[in-house]
Design an enzyme around this catalytic site. Structure first.
Site, short mmCIF file in Angstrom:
data_model
loop_
_atom_site.label_atom_id
_atom_site.label_comp_id
_atom_site.label_asym_id
_atom_site.label_seq_id
_atom_site.Cartn_x
_atom_site.Cartn_y
_atom_site.Cartn_z
N CYS A 246 -4.79 2.38 -3.68
CA CYS A 246 -3.54 2.90 -3.11
C CYS A 246 -2.39 1.90 -3.31
O CYS A 246 -1.56 1.70 -2.43
CB CYS A 246 -3.71 3.23 -1.63
SG CYS A 246 -4.85 4.58 -1.31
N ASP B 61 3.20 -4.17 7.85
CA ASP B 61 1.92 -3.48 7.70
C ASP B 61 0.83 -4.52 7.96
O ASP B 61 0.56 -5.38 7.13
CB ASP B 61 1.81 -2.91 6.29
CG ASP B 61 0.47 -2.25 6.02
OD1 ASP B 61 -0.41 -2.25 6.91
OD2 ASP B 61 0.27 -1.74 4.90
N LYS C 161 -10.52 -0.64 10.51
CA LYS C 161 -10.64 -1.83 9.66
C LYS C 161 -10.99 -3.06 10.49
O LYS C 161 -11.16 -4.15 9.93
CB LYS C 161 -9.33 -2.06 8.90
CG LYS C 161 -9.00 -0.97 7.89
CD LYS C 161 -7.73 -1.29 7.13
CE LYS C 161 -7.26 -0.13 6.26
NZ LYS C 161 -8.16 0.18 5.16
N GLN D 179 -4.40 -5.07 7.10
CA GLN D 179 -5.37 -6.04 6.60
C GLN D 179 -5.35 -7.35 7.38
O GLN D 179 -6.37 -8.05 7.41
CB GLN D 179 -5.10 -6.33 5.12
CG GLN D 179 -5.26 -5.13 4.20
CD GLN D 179 -6.68 -4.59 4.17
OE1 GLN D 179 -7.64 -5.31 4.38
NE2 GLN D 179 -6.81 -3.29 3.94
N HIS E 252 0.86 -1.18 0.00
CA HIS E 252 0.00 0.00 0.00
C HIS E 252 0.90 1.23 0.00
O HIS E 252 2.03 1.21 0.49
CB HIS E 252 -0.86 -0.04 1.27
CG HIS E 252 -1.95 0.98 1.34
ND1 HIS E 252 -1.70 2.29 1.68
CD2 HIS E 252 -3.29 0.88 1.15
CE1 HIS E 252 -2.85 2.96 1.71
NE2 HIS E 252 -3.83 2.13 1.38
#
Length: 415
Positions: free
Chosen positions: A365, A199, A225, A202, A122
């Site tokens: 993104c 990251d 999220k 998700q 991302h």
């Protein structure tokens, strides 16, 4: 699968009608909807506990502080942190990554040093490192993907060398759904003396994540999220790293002693939380963690795995659909990105919206990944705990309408 009918009762927004049809919300990789418990926690905080934290001894100040810090403890437990002092609250995952790029990167990265990234990142895990490389004269190196959208581990291994200071990698791609073998990548990086930032925007909402098992040095993710409110992010880092890093922002609450000639810093985690934070949303985030814990993250993963397998099966039956990412649902999270021969992703999303189906369309993104895939954009369906097989069926019905609108059936009949 989870008891979707019962879970949906907890989400007021799912009672909304969109163009006269029940809302089918499949844009969870962008943000999730909020259960009543989270909404009530947010309203309840303002109704009964509103005060500034860490600065008062009156009842409301103590109550607000206790609620805020209770969420920190819940986050630490949720990801297996060694202690709550390793959990830093930020505005979002993007700010968490920028914090590392500034507070750690400006000190640790120098001229000619390497930062290893991947093409599936991302932008929030690319741009901060581009800015750092520009400031410090470092070199960015990118590992690619294979034909199924899996990370090329041989390239990762080849790129990591004696000048590598950091490997920054997504745990789960927001486009492909690919779940990367972070522990294996950590072993490669640590073997070369490099650190690893993950990251987890998700992965943390959808998979059981234990930072001790991952072995990484930094982990960033966002509350919104994972059924929580917007405006709250988390940076987890190993305590010894946080102790050595200078503050990211200066101001109130992050200091110990202030003198004309300089200041000293507060203990962790407060050194990195300058000023009045987003107290109410952090408190409500605690309710979101409670909700996910009540379902069990292993159950959440199993539920979304079944949905992903079903979605891939049903979308393959729709003429002209191309699905991106690993063919084996076990290798991916609850994200299915696809393109249609008949229509641009924006047209696909517009027609789907007419059926009450909310999906995302665009580059997500992830422009580097779009170029690697050879497409300008994709449509993306992504799942959460309140989605069920009926939602997948509604999406497939909408995609059938896309083909009808653009004459795919008529063209095939003519041939």
């Amino acid at each position: 699968m989870l008891d979707v009918a019962r879970i949906r009762e907890d989400f007021p927004i799912l009672r909304e009608l969109i163009h006269g049809r029940p809302l089918v919300y499949l844009d969870n990789a962008a943000t999730t909807q909020k259960p009543r418990a989270v909404i009530d926690a947010l309203v309840g905080y303002y109704a009964t506990s509103n005060a500034n934290i860490h600065r008062g001894i009156h009842t409301l100040a103590v109550r607000a502080t206790d609620q805020y810090e209770a969420t920190r403890g819940k986050v630490a437990g949720f990801i297996g942190a060694a202690g709550p002092e390793e959990v830093i609250f930020t505005r979002n995952a993007t700010e968490a990554i920028n914090l590392v790029a500034r507070a750690w990167g400006d000190e640790a990265v120098g001229e000619g040093d390497d930062i290893v990234l991947t093409l599936m990142e991302h932008h929030s895990n690319i741009v901060p490192w581009q800015l750092l490389a520009r400031r410090r004269g470092a070199v960015l190196r990118y590992a690619g993907i294979d034909a199924e959208g899996r990370l090329n581990l041989d390239e990762v291994r080849a790129l990591i060398g004696p000048r590598t200071k950091l490997v920054a990698v997504t745990h789960m791609s927001n486009v492909l759904g690919t779940i990367n073998p972070v522990a294996e990548i950590v072993e490669m990086a640590h073997g070369a003396g490099a650190l690893v930032l993950v990251d987890g925007a998700q992965s943390v909402p959808h998979l059981p994540v234990d930072v001790q098992a991952l072995g990484a040095d930094f982990l960033a993710f966002s509350a919104h999220k994972m059924l929580g409110p917007t405006g709250v992010g988390v940076l987890w880092a190993r305590r010894e790293l946080l102790e050595a890093m200078p503050p990211f922002l200066g101001g109130g609450d992050m200091i110990a002693v202030v003198r004309p000639e300089g200041s000293t810093w507060a203990d962790l985690p407060h050194k990195f939380e300058a000023g009045t934070p987003n107290i109410a949303d952090v408190v409500a985030f605690g309710a979101a963690i409670d909700y996910l814990q009540s379902l069990g993250m292993a159950s959440v993963r199993a539920h979304e795995l079944e949905l992903t397998a079903l979605a891939m099966e049903m979308l393959r039956r729709v003429p002209g659909v191309r699905i991106f990412g690993p063919e084996d649902p076990e290798e991916r999270g609850g994200v299915v990105s696809f393109a249609m021969e008949a229509a641009h992703p924006h047209d696909v999303a517009t027609i789907a919206d007419g059926f009450g189906v909310a999906i995302r369309a665009g580059h997500h993104c992830a422009q580097l990944l779009m170029r690697a895939l050879g497409v300008p954009a994709t449509s993306r369906a992504s799942f959460s705990v309140y989605n069920g097989p009926d939602d997948i069926a509604a999406l497939a019905e909408a995609l059938g309408q896309v083909n009808r609108v653009f004459g795919v059936g008529r063209e095939r009949a003519a041939v």
